[in-house]
Design a protein around this motif. Structure first.
Motif, PDB file in Angstrom:
ATOM      1  N   ASP A  88       0.836  -1.208   0.000  1.00 37.96           N
ATOM      2  CA  ASP A  88       0.000   0.000   0.000  1.00 37.96           C
ATOM      3  C   ASP A  88       0.865   1.249   0.000  1.00 37.96           C
ATOM      4  O   ASP A  88       0.580   2.223  -0.705  1.00 37.96           O
ATOM      5  N   LYS A  89       1.936   1.228   0.775  1.00 45.53           N
ATOM      6  CA  LYS A  89       2.836   2.380   0.840  1.00 45.53           C
ATOM      7  C   LYS A  89       3.506   2.612  -0.507  1.00 45.53           C
ATOM      8  O   LYS A  89       3.632   3.754  -0.967  1.00 45.53           O
ATOM      9  N   ALA A  90       3.924   1.533  -1.182  1.00 44.23           N
ATOM     10  CA  ALA A  90       4.549   1.656  -2.499  1.00 44.23           C
ATOM     11  C   ALA A  90       3.579   2.257  -3.509  1.00 44.23           C
ATOM     12  O   ALA A  90       3.964   3.086  -4.335  1.00 44.23           O
ATOM     13  N   LYS A  91       2.312   1.874  -3.429  1.00 42.83           N
ATOM     14  CA  LYS A  91       1.302   2.446  -4.338  1.00 42.83           C
ATOM     15  C   LYS A  91       1.114   3.923  -4.068  1.00 42.83           C
ATOM     16  O   LYS A  91       1.056   4.730  -4.992  1.00 42.83           O
ATOM     17  N   GLU A  92       1.063   4.304  -2.791  1.00 43.30           N
ATOM     18  CA  GLU A  92       0.886   5.712  -2.426  1.00 43.30           C
ATOM     19  C   GLU A  92       2.069   6.561  -2.876  1.00 43.30           C
ATOM     20  O   GLU A  92       1.901   7.703  -3.291  1.00 43.30           O
ATOM     21  N   GLU A  93       3.270   6.005  -2.815  1.00 40.06           N
ATOM     22  CA  GLU A  93       4.474   6.738  -3.189  1.00 40.06           C
ATOM     23  C   GLU A  93       4.739   6.700  -4.687  1.00 40.06           C
ATOM     24  O   GLU A  93       5.694   7.295  -5.165  1.00 40.06           O
ATOM     25  N   GLY A  94       3.917   5.971  -5.442  1.00 40.28           N
ATOM     26  CA  GLY A  94       4.083   5.900  -6.885  1.00 40.28           C
ATOM     27  C   GLY A  94       5.127   4.891  -7.338  1.00 40.28           C
ATOM     28  O   GLY A  94       5.520   4.883  -8.494  1.00 40.28           O
ATOM     29  N   ARG A  95       5.604   4.066  -6.441  1.00 45.82           N
ATOM     30  CA  ARG A  95       6.581   3.043  -6.809  1.00 45.82           C
ATOM     31  C   ARG A  95       5.907   1.796  -7.345  1.00 45.82           C
ATOM     32  O   ARG A  95       6.574   0.897  -7.841  1.00 45.82           O
ATOM     33  N   ALA A  96       4.582   1.711  -7.237  1.00 47.62           N
ATOM     34  CA  ALA A  96       3.848   0.555  -7.736  1.00 47.62           C
ATOM     35  C   ALA A  96       2.580   1.032  -8.432  1.00 47.62           C
ATOM     36  O   ALA A  96       2.016   2.071  -8.079  1.00 47.62           O
ATOM     37  N   LYS A  98      -1.126   1.468  -9.180  1.00 44.42           N
ATOM     38  CA  LYS A  98      -2.255   1.472  -8.251  1.00 44.42           C
ATOM     39  C   LYS A  98      -3.298   0.406  -8.576  1.00 44.42           C
ATOM     40  O   LYS A  98      -4.036  -0.027  -7.710  1.00 44.42           O
ATOM     41  N   ILE A  99      -3.359  -0.039  -9.818  1.00 43.22           N
ATOM     42  CA  ILE A  99      -4.374  -1.026 -10.193  1.00 43.22           C
ATOM     43  C   ILE A  99      -3.822  -2.452 -10.081  1.00 43.22           C
ATOM     44  O   ILE A  99      -4.425  -3.295  -9.412  1.00 43.22           O
ATOM     45  N   THR A 100      -2.684  -2.704 -10.688  1.00 39.88           N
ATOM     46  CA  THR A 100      -2.154  -4.073 -10.714  1.00 39.88           C
ATOM     47  C   THR A 100      -1.237  -4.384  -9.539  1.00 39.88           C
ATOM     48  O   THR A 100      -1.023  -5.544  -9.211  1.00 39.88           O
ATOM     49  N   GLY A 101      -0.663  -3.365  -8.935  1.00 36.11           N
ATOM     50  CA  GLY A 101       0.297  -3.583  -7.852  1.00 36.11           C
ATOM     51  C   GLY A 101       1.698  -3.850  -8.372  1.00 36.11           C
ATOM     52  O   GLY A 101       2.640  -3.939  -7.600  1.00 36.11           O
ATOM     53  N   GLY A 102       1.855  -3.973  -9.708  1.00 37.27           N
ATOM     54  CA  GLY A 102       3.177  -4.201 -10.290  1.00 37.27           C
ATOM     55  C   GLY A 102       4.009  -2.912 -10.276  1.00 37.27           C
ATOM     56  O   GLY A 102       3.558  -1.853  -9.831  1.00 37.27           O
ATOM     57  N   ARG A 103       5.208  -2.995 -10.793  1.00 36.82           N
ATOM     58  CA  ARG A 103       6.078  -1.834 -10.802  1.00 36.82           C
ATOM     59  C   ARG A 103       5.490  -0.735 -11.678  1.00 36.82           C
ATOM     60  O   ARG A 103       4.945  -0.995 -12.742  1.00 36.82           O
ATOM     61  N   ALA A 104       5.638   0.484 -11.207  1.00 32.25           N
ATOM     62  CA  ALA A 104       5.156   1.628 -11.976  1.00 32.25           C
ATOM     63  C   ALA A 104       6.081   1.862 -13.159  1.00 32.25           C
ATOM     64  O   ALA A 104       7.282   1.635 -13.074  1.00 32.25           O
ATOM     65  N   LYS A 105       5.512   2.317 -14.259  1.00 31.40           N
ATOM     66  CA  LYS A 105       6.334   2.610 -15.444  1.00 31.40           C
ATOM     67  C   LYS A 105       7.105   3.891 -15.186  1.00 31.40           C
ATOM     68  O   LYS A 105       6.571   4.874 -14.701  1.00 31.40           O
ATOM     69  N   ALA A 106       8.370   3.863 -15.573  1.00 28.54           N
ATOM     70  CA  ALA A 106       9.234   5.027 -15.335  1.00 28.54           C
ATOM     71  C   ALA A 106       9.034   6.103 -16.365  1.00 28.54           C
ATOM     72  O   ALA A 106       8.534   6.006 -17.385  1.00 28.54           O
TER      73      ALA A 106
END
Length: 106
Positions: A88-96, A98-106
């Motif tokens: 949840d923290k990673a999603k809030e910080e944009g590191r993941a 928000k929908i899939t939980g996978g890595r955020a695109k850079a």
């Protein structure tokens, strides 16, 4: 008689006791006979969790020559809940994502 070792570890120290017991002795009996409960008041004798060589065992498990009985501490946090909080923290910080939980695109 057989020789076994009883170990209890805290983050800053470990206590090891070597004890001679009769063949056919259970892991719980070894812990009680070893005197480690008196040396380590952090151990809750009514809620023992034991392992032999890093494998969880039942209290009535019969020990063998050279066994290392480990007295485990209770978990301070539920591993699944801790993982959920990190995600949840990673999603809030944009590191993941928000929908899939996978890595955020850079």
């Amino acid at each position: 008689m057989i020789k076994v070792e009883v170990v209890f570890a805290l983050p800053d120290k470990a206590t090891t006791v070597t004890v001679d017991v009769a063949e056919g002795t259970s892991a719980e009996q070894v812990v009680l006979q070893s005197g480690i409960l008196e040396r380590c008041p952090e151990i809750e004798p009514t809620d023992l969790s034991l392992g032999i060589w890093n494998r969880t065992v039942k209290l009535h498990q019969v020990v063998k020559e050279g066994d290392r009985i480990e007295v485990y501490r209770p978990l301070i946090a539920d591993p699944k809940e801790a993982r959920r909080r990190r995600a949840d923290k990673a999603k809030e910080e944009g590191r993941a994502n928000k929908i899939t939980g996978g890595r955020a695109k850079a």
